[in-house]
Each structure stands twice: as C-alpha cells, then as structure tokens.
Design a protein around this motif. Structure first.
Motif, PDB file in Angstrom:
ATOM      1  N   SER A 169       0.813  -1.214   0.000  1.00  0.00           N
ATOM      2  CA  SER A 169       0.000   0.000   0.000  1.00  0.00           C
ATOM      3  C   SER A 169       0.848   1.267   0.000  1.00  0.00           C
ATOM      4  O   SER A 169       0.344   2.349  -0.285  1.00  0.00           O
ATOM      5  N   ASP A 170       2.137   1.152   0.307  1.00  0.00           N
ATOM      6  CA  ASP A 170       3.011   2.321   0.181  1.00  0.00           C
ATOM      7  C   ASP A 170       3.844   2.250  -1.109  1.00  0.00           C
ATOM      8  O   ASP A 170       4.882   2.875  -1.231  1.00  0.00           O
ATOM      9  N   CYS A 171       3.332   1.472  -2.082  1.00  0.00           N
ATOM     10  CA  CYS A 171       3.856   1.429  -3.452  1.00  0.00           C
ATOM     11  C   CYS A 171       5.250   0.828  -3.585  1.00  0.00           C
ATOM     12  O   CYS A 171       6.040   1.242  -4.439  1.00  0.00           O
ATOM     13  N   LYS A 172       5.557  -0.164  -2.762  1.00  0.00           N
ATOM     14  CA  LYS A 172       6.828  -0.858  -2.882  1.00  0.00           C
ATOM     15  C   LYS A 172       6.580  -2.243  -3.479  1.00  0.00           C
ATOM     16  O   LYS A 172       5.562  -2.878  -3.187  1.00  0.00           O
ATOM     17  N   PRO A 173       7.497  -2.726  -4.325  1.00  0.00           N
ATOM     18  CA  PRO A 173       7.322  -4.057  -4.908  1.00  0.00           C
ATOM     19  C   PRO A 173       7.244  -5.122  -3.817  1.00  0.00           C
ATOM     20  O   PRO A 173       7.916  -5.028  -2.788  1.00  0.00           O
ATOM     21  N   TRP A 174       6.413  -6.146  -4.059  1.00  0.00           N
ATOM     22  CA  TRP A 174       6.239  -7.244  -3.101  1.00  0.00           C
ATOM     23  C   TRP A 174       6.113  -8.524  -3.915  1.00  0.00           C
ATOM     24  O   TRP A 174       5.471  -8.523  -4.971  1.00  0.00           O
ATOM     25  N   PRO A 175       6.721  -9.608  -3.456  1.00  0.00           N
ATOM     26  CA  PRO A 175       6.715 -10.847  -4.258  1.00  0.00           C
ATOM     27  C   PRO A 175       5.322 -11.460  -4.425  1.00  0.00           C
ATOM     28  O   PRO A 175       4.403 -11.184  -3.661  1.00  0.00           O
ATOM     29  N   ALA A 176       5.222 -12.322  -5.423  1.00  0.00           N
ATOM     30  CA  ALA A 176       3.978 -13.057  -5.672  1.00  0.00           C
ATOM     31  C   ALA A 176       3.619 -13.885  -4.446  1.00  0.00           C
ATOM     32  O   ALA A 176       4.477 -14.242  -3.636  1.00  0.00           O
ATOM     33  N   GLY A 177       2.331 -14.182  -4.344  1.00  0.00           N
ATOM     34  CA  GLY A 177       1.845 -14.986  -3.228  1.00  0.00           C
ATOM     35  C   GLY A 177       0.565 -14.396  -2.683  1.00  0.00           C
ATOM     36  O   GLY A 177      -0.075 -13.559  -3.317  1.00  0.00           O
TER      37      GLY A 177
ATOM     38  N   GLY B 112       7.412  11.419   0.759  1.00  0.00           N
ATOM     39  CA  GLY B 112       6.665  11.754   1.967  1.00  0.00           C
ATOM     40  C   GLY B 112       5.622  12.846   1.787  1.00  0.00           C
ATOM     41  O   GLY B 112       4.850  13.121   2.690  1.00  0.00           O
ATOM     42  N   ALA B 113       5.590  13.483   0.620  1.00  0.00           N
ATOM     43  CA  ALA B 113       4.616  14.547   0.370  1.00  0.00           C
ATOM     44  C   ALA B 113       3.392  13.975  -0.331  1.00  0.00           C
ATOM     45  O   ALA B 113       3.513  13.141  -1.231  1.00  0.00           O
ATOM     46  N   GLU B 114       2.230  14.442   0.075  1.00  0.00           N
ATOM     47  CA  GLU B 114       1.000  14.002  -0.575  1.00  0.00           C
ATOM     48  C   GLU B 114       0.997  14.491  -2.023  1.00  0.00           C
ATOM     49  O   GLU B 114       1.259  15.659  -2.298  1.00  0.00           O
ATOM     50  N   GLN B 115       0.723  13.582  -2.946  1.00  0.00           N
ATOM     51  CA  GLN B 115       0.766  13.911  -4.362  1.00  0.00           C
ATOM     52  C   GLN B 115      -0.374  14.841  -4.758  1.00  0.00           C
ATOM     53  O   GLN B 115      -1.455  14.784  -4.208  1.00  0.00           O
ATOM     54  N   ALA B 116      -0.091  15.657  -5.749  1.00  0.00           N
ATOM     55  CA  ALA B 116      -1.124  16.531  -6.321  1.00  0.00           C
ATOM     56  C   ALA B 116      -2.019  15.700  -7.228  1.00  0.00           C
ATOM     57  O   ALA B 116      -1.562  14.783  -7.902  1.00  0.00           O
TER      58      ALA B 116
ATOM     59  N   ILE C  47       5.487  -5.570   6.187  1.00  0.00           N
ATOM     60  CA  ILE C  47       5.224  -4.355   5.401  1.00  0.00           C
ATOM     61  C   ILE C  47       5.183  -3.133   6.309  1.00  0.00           C
ATOM     62  O   ILE C  47       5.828  -2.119   6.042  1.00  0.00           O
ATOM     63  N   TYR C  48       4.439  -3.210   7.406  1.00  0.00           N
ATOM     64  CA  TYR C  48       4.290  -2.040   8.270  1.00  0.00           C
ATOM     65  C   TYR C  48       5.531  -1.752   9.108  1.00  0.00           C
ATOM     66  O   TYR C  48       5.697  -0.635   9.588  1.00  0.00           O
ATOM     67  N   SER C  49       6.427  -2.705   9.245  1.00  0.00           N
ATOM     68  CA  SER C  49       7.671  -2.410   9.967  1.00  0.00           C
ATOM     69  C   SER C  49       8.575  -1.491   9.153  1.00  0.00           C
ATOM     70  O   SER C  49       9.479  -0.864   9.695  1.00  0.00           O
ATOM     71  N   ASP C  50       8.328  -1.402   7.843  1.00  0.00           N
ATOM     72  CA  ASP C  50       9.125  -0.552   6.956  1.00  0.00           C
ATOM     73  C   ASP C  50       8.227   0.339   6.096  1.00  0.00           C
ATOM     74  O   ASP C  50       8.555   0.669   4.970  1.00  0.00           O
ATOM     75  N   TYR C  51       7.085   0.737   6.619  1.00  0.00           N
ATOM     76  CA  TYR C  51       6.095   1.491   5.859  1.00  0.00           C
ATOM     77  C   TYR C  51       6.546   2.936   5.676  1.00  0.00           C
ATOM     78  O   TYR C  51       6.999   3.588   6.608  1.00  0.00           O
ATOM     79  N   THR C  52       6.418   3.452   4.461  1.00  0.00           N
ATOM     80  CA  THR C  52       6.799   4.827   4.151  1.00  0.00           C
ATOM     81  C   THR C  52       5.613   5.501   3.470  1.00  0.00           C
ATOM     82  O   THR C  52       5.324   5.230   2.308  1.00  0.00           O
ATOM     83  N   ILE C  53       4.949   6.399   4.189  1.00  0.00           N
ATOM     84  CA  ILE C  53       3.784   7.067   3.614  1.00  0.00           C
ATOM     85  C   ILE C  53       4.209   7.937   2.434  1.00  0.00           C
ATOM     86  O   ILE C  53       5.248   8.596   2.484  1.00  0.00           O
ATOM     87  N   TYR C  54       3.430   7.907   1.370  1.00  0.00           N
ATOM     88  CA  TYR C  54       3.709   8.644   0.134  1.00  0.00           C
ATOM     89  C   TYR C  54       5.150   8.379  -0.334  1.00  0.00           C
ATOM     90  O   TYR C  54       5.889   9.291  -0.687  1.00  0.00           O
ATOM     91  N   PHE C  55       5.516   7.110  -0.342  1.00  0.00           N
ATOM     92  CA  PHE C  55       6.865   6.658  -0.678  1.00  0.00           C
ATOM     93  C   PHE C  55       7.366   7.244  -1.994  1.00  0.00           C
ATOM     94  O   PHE C  55       8.482   7.753  -2.072  1.00  0.00           O
ATOM     95  N   GLN C  56       6.548   7.206  -3.038  1.00  0.00           N
ATOM     96  CA  GLN C  56       6.992   7.660  -4.356  1.00  0.00           C
ATOM     97  C   GLN C  56       7.155   9.172  -4.453  1.00  0.00           C
ATOM     98  O   GLN C  56       7.772   9.667  -5.377  1.00  0.00           O
ATOM     99  N   ALA C  57       6.603   9.905  -3.503  1.00  0.00           N
ATOM    100  CA  ALA C  57       6.685  11.370  -3.536  1.00  0.00           C
ATOM    101  C   ALA C  57       7.542  11.915  -2.393  1.00  0.00           C
ATOM    102  O   ALA C  57       7.392  13.073  -2.004  1.00  0.00           O
TER     103      ALA C  57
END
Length: 181
Positions: free
Chosen positions: A26-34, A73-77, A61-71
């Motif tokens: 949910s924070d847009c990081k790749p995750w393996p199949a399964g 930490g800033a909320e995208q426009a 996932i939540y131990s390394d969660y980064t909100i708005y990872f791709q931006a």
C-alpha cells in the motif's frame, strides 16, 4: 467458502490465480507473488483472505512502511472535481466535507490513521477554530503531526483510549488496512 469482511456472508470464493501475481504494498513498494484474494459472491467485495501468512506479511510491510513513498513523503497533487488546478486529495476532501456538512466554526476532529497528518493539515488550514487529534499505530510521524497548528496530540494507543469527545471523525485511506472492518 470463507466469510466476507463486509457483509459477513459465508460466500467468499478464493481466486487461486492471484497467488502467481507480483504485488505492490500500500506504500507502493514491490512485493513478491503470493498471498490469497477472494471475492464475495453476495456483495461483490474483493478482499484479502486473513490467515497466518497474511498477518506475517502485514507485520513485515508495516515495519518498513513509508507514507507517500513515491513522492518523498509529500501528498501527491491530483486533479479532482471541477478544479482546473491540481490540489491534494486531502484538501479536496476537506473542502467537500466543510461545504456539505455545514460544520460549525468551532469543534474537535479525530483523524483515525492520520499518517503524516496530510488531512489534519488541510483541515487546520480551512477550520482555524477546531482542535485536532490524530491516531496512528506508531509514533514515527509524531513530530510532523504535532507541528500542525491546532493539533492537540498524536495518540498511538488503543482507539478506545483516545480522550474526549469529537464533533467529526475521519478515516482517510484506513479501511483497506483493517482486516475486519
């Protein structure tokens, strides 16, 4: 058949082909199949199937969660509604809540799962007479959230232990993170 998270029917059908797909957190990081995915035959809700593997993955996932990872930490426009100019999703939500709910000039807001405070910041900008409280699972964003004008505190304990009463409660991007909403 499995029980639906939403309508509680026992009519959830597993989609076995899902397990072969590469996933994204949910924070847009790749995750393996399964994993496991199902769809409720009664209400149509698509849902993760909660089992020991899912719980283990969520903890990782939540131990390394980064909100708005791709931006960074800033909320995208975003372009939403009738606006020609970009805005943040939080600002658009606040503008609509304030307009439609006809909120009083003073009150108290609880933002459940406030993340880094994007919704609280947008609300603070528009409703200066309100007192604000956020909740989150960890205190990793405490300093950022508590710097927002009119934020009383970031609560990280049980939701039932948040002190006081509230005139408005918000859950933005929260239900999809709860195993039994």
């Amino acid at each position: 058949m499995l029980t639906c998270h939403l309508c509680l029917s026992g009519e959830v059908r597993e989609l076995p082909e899902y397990a072969s797909l590469t996933r994204v957190t949910s924070d847009c990081k790749p995750w393996p199949a399964g994993g496991r995915l199902g769809v409720c035959c009664r209400c149509g809700a698509v849902q993760k199937l909660v089992d020991a593997e899912w719980i283990s993955e969520i903890r990782r996932i939540y131990s390394d969660y980064t909100i708005y990872f791709q931006a960074g930490g800033a909320e995208q426009a975003v372009f939403l509604g009738d606006r020609a100019e970009p805005t943040t999703r939080s600002q658009w939500l606040v503008d609509n809540v304030v307009r439609r709910a006809k909120l009083p000039a003073n009150g108290r807001l609880l933002d459940i799962g406030c993340g880094n405070g994007a919704f609280l910041q947008a609300f603070s900008n528009v409703m200066p007479g309100w007192s604000l409280v956020g909740t989150e699972l960890t205190d990793s964003t405490r300093a950022m959230v508590e710097r927002i004008p009119r934020v009383e505190m970031l609560h990280t304990g049980a939701l039932a232990d948040v002190p006081g009463r509230f005139d408005l409660i918000a859950l933005v991007h929260v239900l999809e993170h709860i195993s039994r909403p």
